[in-house]
Design a protein around this motif. Structure first.
Motif, PDB file in Angstrom:
ATOM      1  N   VAL A  55      -5.541   0.935   2.900  1.00  0.00           N
ATOM      2  CA  VAL A  55      -5.146   1.382   1.562  1.00  0.00           C
ATOM      3  C   VAL A  55      -3.750   1.996   1.598  1.00  0.00           C
ATOM      4  CG1 VAL A  55      -5.680   3.024  -0.288  1.00  0.00           C
ATOM      5  CG2 VAL A  55      -7.526   1.709   0.782  1.00  0.00           C
ATOM      6  N   GLU A  56      -3.461   2.781   2.629  1.00  0.00           N
ATOM      7  CA  GLU A  56      -2.124   3.372   2.742  1.00  0.00           C
ATOM      8  C   GLU A  56      -1.040   2.300   2.858  1.00  0.00           C
ATOM      9  OE1 GLU A  56      -2.241   7.767   4.653  1.00  0.00           O
ATOM     10  OE2 GLU A  56      -2.632   6.149   6.072  1.00  0.00           O
ATOM     11  N   GLU A  57      -1.323   1.258   3.600  1.00  0.00           N
ATOM     12  CA  GLU A  57      -0.354   0.174   3.740  1.00  0.00           C
ATOM     13  C   GLU A  57      -0.065  -0.469   2.373  1.00  0.00           C
ATOM     14  OE1 GLU A  57      -2.261  -2.292   6.588  1.00  0.00           O
ATOM     15  OE2 GLU A  57      -1.488  -1.194   8.334  1.00  0.00           O
ATOM     16  N   TYR A  58      -1.110  -0.677   1.589  1.00  0.00           N
ATOM     17  CA  TYR A  58      -0.919  -1.239   0.253  1.00  0.00           C
ATOM     18  C   TYR A  58      -0.147  -0.277  -0.653  1.00  0.00           C
ATOM     19  CZ  TYR A  58      -3.408  -5.673   0.365  1.00  0.00           C
ATOM     20  OH  TYR A  58      -3.764  -6.973   0.607  1.00  0.00           O
ATOM     21  N   LEU A  59      -0.457   1.011  -0.565  1.00  0.00           N
ATOM     22  CA  LEU A  59       0.254   1.985  -1.400  1.00  0.00           C
ATOM     23  C   LEU A  59       1.754   1.983  -1.098  1.00  0.00           C
ATOM     24  CD1 LEU A  59      -2.274   4.961  -1.302  1.00  0.00           C
ATOM     25  CD2 LEU A  59      -1.747   3.515  -3.267  1.00  0.00           C
ATOM     26  N   ALA A  60       2.104   1.848   0.183  1.00  0.00           N
ATOM     27  CA  ALA A  60       3.520   1.787   0.559  1.00  0.00           C
ATOM     28  C   ALA A  60       4.172   0.523  -0.009  1.00  0.00           C
ATOM     29  CB  ALA A  60       3.670   1.844   2.073  1.00  0.00           C
ATOM     30  N   LYS A  61       3.451  -0.618   0.099  1.00  0.00           N
ATOM     31  CA  LYS A  61       3.986  -1.873  -0.447  1.00  0.00           C
ATOM     32  C   LYS A  61       4.163  -1.788  -1.967  1.00  0.00           C
ATOM     33  CE  LYS A  61       1.815  -4.878   3.045  1.00  0.00           C
ATOM     34  NZ  LYS A  61       0.770  -5.926   3.251  1.00  0.00           N
ATOM     35  N   ILE A  62       3.188  -1.194  -2.637  1.00  0.00           N
ATOM     36  CA  ILE A  62       3.250  -1.074  -4.092  1.00  0.00           C
ATOM     37  C   ILE A  62       4.451  -0.217  -4.514  1.00  0.00           C
ATOM     38  CG2 ILE A  62       2.071  -0.054  -6.102  1.00  0.00           C
ATOM     39  CD1 ILE A  62      -0.592  -0.859  -4.614  1.00  0.00           C
ATOM     40  N   GLN A  63       4.668   0.871  -3.795  1.00  0.00           N
ATOM     41  CA  GLN A  63       5.770   1.760  -4.141  1.00  0.00           C
ATOM     42  C   GLN A  63       7.133   1.083  -3.933  1.00  0.00           C
ATOM     43  OE1 GLN A  63       5.282   5.713  -2.697  1.00  0.00           O
ATOM     44  NE2 GLN A  63       7.362   6.360  -3.174  1.00  0.00           N
ATOM     45  N   GLU A 123       4.984  -8.302 -11.532  1.00  0.00           N
ATOM     46  CA  GLU A 123       3.820  -9.153 -11.316  1.00  0.00           C
ATOM     47  C   GLU A 123       3.299  -9.033  -9.892  1.00  0.00           C
ATOM     48  OE1 GLU A 123       2.051 -10.805 -13.572  1.00  0.00           O
ATOM     49  OE2 GLU A 123       3.392  -9.810 -15.005  1.00  0.00           O
ATOM     50  N   ALA A 124       4.208  -9.008  -8.936  1.00  0.00           N
ATOM     51  CA  ALA A 124       3.803  -8.832  -7.535  1.00  0.00           C
ATOM     52  C   ALA A 124       3.142  -7.473  -7.340  1.00  0.00           C
ATOM     53  CB  ALA A 124       5.014  -8.977  -6.620  1.00  0.00           C
ATOM     54  N   LYS A 125       3.675  -6.458  -8.023  1.00  0.00           N
ATOM     55  CA  LYS A 125       3.092  -5.114  -7.909  1.00  0.00           C
ATOM     56  C   LYS A 125       1.670  -5.104  -8.464  1.00  0.00           C
ATOM     57  CE  LYS A 125       5.656  -1.509  -8.273  1.00  0.00           C
ATOM     58  NZ  LYS A 125       6.489  -0.337  -8.658  1.00  0.00           N
ATOM     59  N   LYS A 126       1.438  -5.794  -9.590  1.00  0.00           N
ATOM     60  CA  LYS A 126       0.097  -5.852 -10.162  1.00  0.00           C
ATOM     61  C   LYS A 126      -0.886  -6.520  -9.207  1.00  0.00           C
ATOM     62  CE  LYS A 126       1.554  -5.957 -15.024  1.00  0.00           C
ATOM     63  NZ  LYS A 126       1.635  -6.776 -16.254  1.00  0.00           N
ATOM     64  N   ARG A 127      -0.457  -7.596  -8.553  1.00  0.00           N
ATOM     65  CA  ARG A 127      -1.329  -8.287  -7.590  1.00  0.00           C
ATOM     66  C   ARG A 127      -1.679  -7.366  -6.426  1.00  0.00           C
ATOM     67  NH1 ARG A 127       2.206 -12.624  -8.709  1.00  0.00           N
ATOM     68  NH2 ARG A 127       3.370 -12.218  -6.783  1.00  0.00           N
ATOM     69  N   LEU A 128      -0.703  -6.616  -5.935  1.00  0.00           N
ATOM     70  CA  LEU A 128      -0.955  -5.690  -4.832  1.00  0.00           C
ATOM     71  C   LEU A 128      -1.951  -4.601  -5.238  1.00  0.00           C
ATOM     72  CD1 LEU A 128       2.671  -5.281  -3.414  1.00  0.00           C
ATOM     73  CD2 LEU A 128       0.743  -6.378  -2.261  1.00  0.00           C
ATOM     74  N   ILE A 129      -1.815  -4.126  -6.464  1.00  0.00           N
ATOM     75  CA  ILE A 129      -2.736  -3.085  -6.946  1.00  0.00           C
ATOM     76  C   ILE A 129      -4.167  -3.623  -7.001  1.00  0.00           C
ATOM     77  CG2 ILE A 129      -3.382  -1.703  -8.966  1.00  0.00           C
ATOM     78  CD1 ILE A 129      -0.360  -1.364  -9.510  1.00  0.00           C
ATOM     79  N   VAL A 130      -4.339  -4.853  -7.482  1.00  0.00           N
ATOM     80  CA  VAL A 130      -5.671  -5.466  -7.538  1.00  0.00           C
ATOM     81  C   VAL A 130      -6.251  -5.602  -6.121  1.00  0.00           C
ATOM     82  CG1 VAL A 130      -6.929  -7.585  -8.069  1.00  0.00           C
ATOM     83  CG2 VAL A 130      -5.286  -6.663  -9.712  1.00  0.00           C
ATOM     84  N   GLU A 131      -5.448  -6.045  -5.175  1.00  0.00           N
ATOM     85  CA  GLU A 131      -5.911  -6.202  -3.797  1.00  0.00           C
ATOM     86  C   GLU A 131      -6.282  -4.843  -3.189  1.00  0.00           C
ATOM     87  OE1 GLU A 131      -2.858  -8.305  -1.715  1.00  0.00           O
ATOM     88  OE2 GLU A 131      -2.958 -10.057  -3.017  1.00  0.00           O
ATOM     89  N   LYS A 132      -5.454  -3.841  -3.455  1.00  0.00           N
ATOM     90  CA  LYS A 132      -5.743  -2.494  -2.936  1.00  0.00           C
ATOM     91  C   LYS A 132      -7.036  -1.955  -3.522  1.00  0.00           C
ATOM     92  CE  LYS A 132      -4.569   1.069  -4.876  1.00  0.00           C
ATOM     93  NZ  LYS A 132      -5.294   2.041  -5.773  1.00  0.00           N
TER      94      LYS A 132
END
Length: 364
Positions: free
Chosen positions: A271-279, A285-294
């Motif tokens: 989850v932390e890895e995804y949070l870093a990617k999202i930030q 659109e890419a950010k929304k996909r990352l949030i769904v995956e997280k």
């Protein structure tokens, strides 16, 4: 790390777990449970209050963390609990350091809706189960997720964190002097929060595991077991956990440390890895996909470790005991009454609390 396959004769060999007791229902519904409650065993009574939960939806459903002020007093009869009364804290809060002595419990730091707190409280349970609360000197800085130990009429607040950084200090408050202030007494070899902190009541304090958050990176999850000599003000690493662990519960018992469950961070780190990617992501659109995956990782959280470890402090060897039965909670406190371990409520998956009052009887 040394591992022992068997326990010494006469020593703790297993724990008989019971998970059939629960917090009282609310509006005829099972209690949501709370993470980070203040807890203590005072004589033959269990005191549990405060904590935080998500009554209006999980975090990834835009649910907001809500801090609670409800309190419960249970009478302890061997491995059974009887609810005697309820009370209300003046302020809702959670994740404070908790320690007790005789009929008094001490509550330091923690957090509320405004963030980390400096407040310190002394709570007395009178003969009629009346809860009497008085203020102590405030911490010099607001800290949450720290540990607390009582030893020789001093309080020791270990580690903790605020919104920006993690503490590497042990603060001390002398309870003999009503005018005393907290002082930075001991420096730890690294900053930590969410560690298991336990004392032997005779000048030694033990710190097991814990973590340190890092900006835009995974948290450090510690394996170290530290021994703090409170008289000499020295710190030494005496052992390593079989794996890194944070937010678990544990106790000191007859020259052993028991480590009960905890978070090995396998899901937490993802989850932390995804949070870093999202930030860092700039494309919406890419950010929304990352949030769904997280969010999906959190929805599928498998729960926390049920493994139980014993560290013999004489020969510094680990033995694995039988697993916790029932839900394995983190961000709560393990307590001892005679030879019964009590782990009240806590978090059992990302954003999910339990109403379970877990009981374990020590077997020889």
């Amino acid at each position: 790390m040394l591992l022992s396959a068997c326990a010494q004769q006469g020593s703790l060999s297993s724990i008989s777990w019971g998970a059939d007791q629960h917090l009282p229902k609310q509006q005829n519904q099972a209690h949501l449970g709370v993470a980070g409650p203040i807890t203590a065993v005072l004589g033959d009574y269990l005191v549990l209050a405060g904590g935080a939960n998500f009554p209006n939806g999980l975090p990834w459903e835009n649910g907001q963390k809500t801090y609670q002020n409800q309190g419960f007093i249970y009478q302890i009869d061997a491995d059974r609990l009887q609810l005697k009364s309820e009370f209300t804290l003046e302020d809702p809060f959670a994740y404070a350091g908790c320690a007790s002595r005789d009929d008094y419990m001490y509550i330091v730091g923690g957090e509320d809706k405004n963030g980390p707190r400096t407040k310190a409280l002394k709570i007395h349970l009178a003969e009629n189960q009346e809860v009497q609360i008085e203020s102590l000197a405030s911490l010099p800085r607001a800290l949450t997720n720290g540990g607390l130990v009582y030893d020789s009429n001093n309080l020791y607040f270990v580690g903790g964190e605020d919104a920006k950084e993690v503490s590497n200090l042990v603060y001390r408050l002398n309870l003999n002097n009503t005018d005393a202030k907290w002082e930075a007494a001991i420096e730890l070899p690294f900053p930590l929060s969410n560690a298991i902190v336990a004392g032997d009541g005779n000048g030694k304090l033990f710190i097991v595991g814990g973590r340190k958050k890092n900006p835009l990176a995974k948290s450090d999850i510690y394996r170290a077991v530290l021994k703090v000599d409170l008289t000499k003000e020295t710190v030494e690493e005496i052992a390593e956990l079989p794996y890194g662990l944070a937010a678990g519960t544990g106790i000191y018992w007859q020259n052993n440390l028991l480590v009960l469950g905890g978070d090995d961070a396998s899901t937490f780190h993802r989850v932390e890895e995804y949070l870093a990617k999202i930030q860092q992501e700039t494309d919406n659109e890419a950010k929304k996909r990352l949030i769904v995956e997280k969010n999906q990782i959190q929805v599928q959280h498998p729960g926390f470790s049920k493994r139980v470890w014993k560290l013999d402090l004489t020969n510094l060897t680990w033995s694995e005991l039988n697993n916790i039965k029932g839900e394995s909670p983190v961000t709560t406190t393990a307590l001892v009454h005679d030879e019964t371990i009590i782990i009240p409520s806590g978090e059992v998956k990302a954003g999910i609390r339990t109403d379970q009052l877990l009981m374990g009887t020590i077997k020889h």
